[in-house]
Design an enzyme around this catalytic site. Structure first.
Site, PDB file in Angstrom:
ATOM      1  N   LYS A  68      -1.543 -58.226  11.725  1.00  0.00           N
ATOM      2  CA  LYS A  68      -1.668 -58.297  13.189  1.00  0.00           C
ATOM      3  C   LYS A  68      -0.520 -59.165  13.694  1.00  0.00           C
ATOM      4  O   LYS A  68      -0.476 -60.366  13.385  1.00  0.00           O
ATOM      5  CB  LYS A  68      -2.980 -58.965  13.586  1.00  0.00           C
ATOM      6  CG  LYS A  68      -4.202 -58.086  13.511  1.00  0.00           C
ATOM      7  CD  LYS A  68      -5.408 -58.877  13.995  1.00  0.00           C
ATOM      8  CE  LYS A  68      -6.677 -58.065  13.866  1.00  0.00           C
ATOM      9  NZ  LYS A  68      -7.868 -58.933  13.944  1.00  0.00           N
ATOM     10  N   ASP A  94      -7.600 -60.780   6.808  1.00  0.00           N
ATOM     11  CA  ASP A  94      -7.121 -60.729   8.190  1.00  0.00           C
ATOM     12  C   ASP A  94      -6.871 -62.172   8.632  1.00  0.00           C
ATOM     13  O   ASP A  94      -5.751 -62.691   8.499  1.00  0.00           O
ATOM     14  CB  ASP A  94      -8.189 -60.012   9.052  1.00  0.00           C
ATOM     15  CG  ASP A  94      -7.910 -60.071  10.552  1.00  0.00           C
ATOM     16  OD1 ASP A  94      -6.836 -60.545  10.955  1.00  0.00           O
ATOM     17  OD2 ASP A  94      -8.781 -59.651  11.339  1.00  0.00           O
ATOM     18  N   LYS A 127     -14.099 -48.077  10.618  1.00  0.00           N
ATOM     19  CA  LYS A 127     -14.344 -49.461  10.178  1.00  0.00           C
ATOM     20  C   LYS A 127     -15.606 -49.941  10.865  1.00  0.00           C
ATOM     21  O   LYS A 127     -15.730 -49.836  12.090  1.00  0.00           O
ATOM     22  CB  LYS A 127     -13.131 -50.313  10.554  1.00  0.00           C
ATOM     23  CG  LYS A 127     -13.376 -51.803  10.789  1.00  0.00           C
ATOM     24  CD  LYS A 127     -12.048 -52.556  10.839  1.00  0.00           C
ATOM     25  CE  LYS A 127     -12.128 -53.785  11.744  1.00  0.00           C
ATOM     26  NZ  LYS A 127     -10.879 -54.568  11.759  1.00  0.00           N
ATOM     27  N   GLU A 133     -13.105 -56.427   4.543  1.00  0.00           N
ATOM     28  CA  GLU A 133     -12.141 -57.268   5.251  1.00  0.00           C
ATOM     29  C   GLU A 133     -12.736 -58.630   5.576  1.00  0.00           C
ATOM     30  O   GLU A 133     -13.836 -58.718   6.133  1.00  0.00           O
ATOM     31  CB  GLU A 133     -11.732 -56.535   6.546  1.00  0.00           C
ATOM     32  CG  GLU A 133     -10.673 -57.255   7.345  1.00  0.00           C
ATOM     33  CD  GLU A 133     -10.289 -56.489   8.613  1.00  0.00           C
ATOM     34  OE1 GLU A 133     -10.793 -55.373   8.831  1.00  0.00           O
ATOM     35  OE2 GLU A 133      -9.498 -57.039   9.399  1.00  0.00           O
ATOM     36  N   SER A 145     -12.447 -48.879  15.063  1.00  0.00           N
ATOM     37  CA  SER A 145     -13.331 -49.980  14.711  1.00  0.00           C
ATOM     38  C   SER A 145     -14.627 -49.862  15.506  1.00  0.00           C
ATOM     39  O   SER A 145     -14.597 -49.733  16.728  1.00  0.00           O
ATOM     40  CB  SER A 145     -12.611 -51.294  15.038  1.00  0.00           C
ATOM     41  OG  SER A 145     -13.477 -52.383  14.876  1.00  0.00           O
ATOM     42  N   LYS A 196     -18.100 -53.084  11.749  1.00  0.00           N
ATOM     43  CA  LYS A 196     -18.251 -54.530  11.795  1.00  0.00           C
ATOM     44  C   LYS A 196     -19.567 -54.885  11.116  1.00  0.00           C
ATOM     45  O   LYS A 196     -20.591 -54.212  11.367  1.00  0.00           O
ATOM     46  CB  LYS A 196     -18.282 -54.991  13.255  1.00  0.00           C
ATOM     47  CG  LYS A 196     -16.939 -54.828  13.959  1.00  0.00           C
ATOM     48  CD  LYS A 196     -15.966 -55.838  13.423  1.00  0.00           C
ATOM     49  CE  LYS A 196     -14.679 -55.856  14.217  1.00  0.00           C
ATOM     50  NZ  LYS A 196     -13.768 -56.889  13.705  1.00  0.00           N
ATOM     51  N   GLY A 241      -5.867 -54.294  15.052  1.00  0.00           N
ATOM     52  CA  GLY A 241      -5.841 -54.152  16.507  1.00  0.00           C
ATOM     53  C   GLY A 241      -6.624 -55.270  17.138  1.00  0.00           C
ATOM     54  O   GLY A 241      -7.514 -55.853  16.500  1.00  0.00           O
ATOM     55  N   ASP A 250     -15.746 -54.905   8.057  1.00  0.00           N
ATOM     56  CA  ASP A 250     -15.072 -56.134   8.486  1.00  0.00           C
ATOM     57  C   ASP A 250     -16.115 -57.176   8.877  1.00  0.00           C
ATOM     58  O   ASP A 250     -16.910 -56.954   9.784  1.00  0.00           O
ATOM     59  CB  ASP A 250     -14.176 -55.821   9.698  1.00  0.00           C
ATOM     60  CG  ASP A 250     -13.414 -57.043  10.198  1.00  0.00           C
ATOM     61  OD1 ASP A 250     -13.472 -58.106   9.535  1.00  0.00           O
ATOM     62  OD2 ASP A 250     -12.756 -56.934  11.250  1.00  0.00           O
TER      63      ASP A 250
END
Ligand code: NPG
Length: 368
Positions: free
Chosen positions: A262, A238, A160, A213, A134, A162, A290, A188
């Protein structure tokens, strides 16, 4: 079975600041639980953050709720198995991350006594899994390309990014242009958009992302279902998925075609496994999220992610992604971007006592 309990708050310095749409962190505060009994010990890790910005839980609150409300119930119920933990704690509403840490400590203790690795207990058969990484929001697109290039060179199997309003289409375009269409890439938003942003989010469709996400607020299940109809990129949830029940609702409403699992967010590894089973039965892919865990929580996540329904690489990067020094022996990345599923009993590692002492900022203990 439970003879002694220790709750420790630790602060691990991050190698570099980590920025998401929720803010910037420079260190990771975590709460560790150690339960001893019958000549063995078990460890759990609570992923609540220092501030309640990802969800309503925070580390100081988690310590308080464990001490005041969860541990008295756990002790009164005289639990002997991990399966008995969630039912014993059901009377307390919410606080899934605090509950998950206690369940993991009991599970680790039981499995160590039986000599069974966590992955085997879950029913996982893989011995290694591909790792994703990430990448936080960067000060510039040039900085982002550097950081992504470093992870690609290390061998990570998917990236991934952000995103947040003002940092979305352009950074994704730049990464695609530099690293090509074959790089497995996803984004995400940590709930940073509204349904009114659908036209903007639709611009991401041209980049062939694996998934978007949690674009919308955590309780916007209905709006996620509407958004899913407007995008070709698969929607992944998520924050919205807090239990197997909410996973079932999201799947049946069409609010998610992929779920980030998660364990802390859903109250423990047993509930996480139920979400895996449910998703698998409905043909919905899951991957393991994570939360900047130490080598304890990370190993437990990797054991879970070895189940067959985890068909997408997770946020299961190695210890050195975030930490110069991990509390346990480090989780390492193999040359081909995989991490090894622990094969030792329980979680498969314990914290180094000297490092634990060095990073601890608060301790509470109980003896029967
Ligand atoms: O590899 O542990 C990791 C980080 C993965 O980006 C990551 N986690 O929103 O999923 C998230 C985010 C997160 C981290 C959320 C910490 C909350 C706390």
């Amino acid at each position: 079975m439970i003879e002694a309990i220790e709750i420790r708050t630790v602060r691990l310095p991050l190698r570099a600041p980590f920025q998401t749409s929720n803010g910037v962190s420079t260190e990771r505060e975590l709460v560790l639980v150690r339960i001893a009994g019958g000549g063995a010990e078990g460890w759990g890790e609570c992923v609540a953050e220092r501030e309640p910005t990802y969800s309503s839980e925070h580390s100081r609150g988690a310590v308080d709720v464990m001490r005041s409300f969860l541990l008295p119930r756990l002790l009164a119920a005289q639990v002997r198995t991990a399966e008995e933990v969630a039912p014993a704690l059901r009377g307390v509403v919410g606080h899934p991350m605090a509950k998950a840490a206690l369940e993991l400590a009991v599970l680790d203790l039981v499995l160590r006594r039986r000599g069974v690795p966590l992955a085997q207990y879950f029913g996982a058969t893989r011995t290694r899994i591909p790792a994703g990484v990430s990448v936080g929001i960067q000060p510039s697109v040039a900085a982002l390309l550097d950081v992504v290039g470093g992870f690609v060179d290390e061998g990570y199997r998917r990236i991934k990014l952000k995103i947040q309003p003002g940092w979305d289409v352009e950074p994704v375009r730049a990464v695609r242009k530099k690293f090509g269409d074959d790089l497995p890439l996803q984004v995400d938003a940590n709930a940073a958009y509204d349904l009114a942003d659908a036209p903007l989010l639709r611009r991401l469709d041209e980049f062939g992302l694996l998934l978007i996400e949690q674009p919308l607020h955590h309780d916007d299940l209905y709006q996620h279902a509407r958004l899913a109809e407007m995008l070709t990129t698969p929607l992944c949830l998520d924050e919205s998925v807090v239990s197997a029940r909410s996973a079932a609702a999201a799947i049946s409403m069409g609010a998610a075609s992929i779920i980030n699992v998660k364990p802390g967010r859903v109250g423990g590894y047993l509930e996480a496994k139920r979400i895996h089973d449910l998703a698998q039965a409905h043909g919905v892919a899951v991957w393991c999220g994570g939360m900047l865990e130490s080598g304890l929580g990370r190993r437990a996540n990797i054991a879970l992610a070895a189940l067959p329904g985890f068909t997408l690489p997770g946020d299961t990067s190695a210890s050195d992604r975030f930490y110069a020094t991990d509390l346990t022996a480090p989780v390492t990345l193999e040359a081909d971007g995989h991490v090894l599923v622990p094969s030792e009993p329980g979680i498969g590692a314990t914290p180094d006592p000297d490092l634990l002492r060095k990073f601890t900022v608060d301790t509470w203990s109980y003896e029967r």
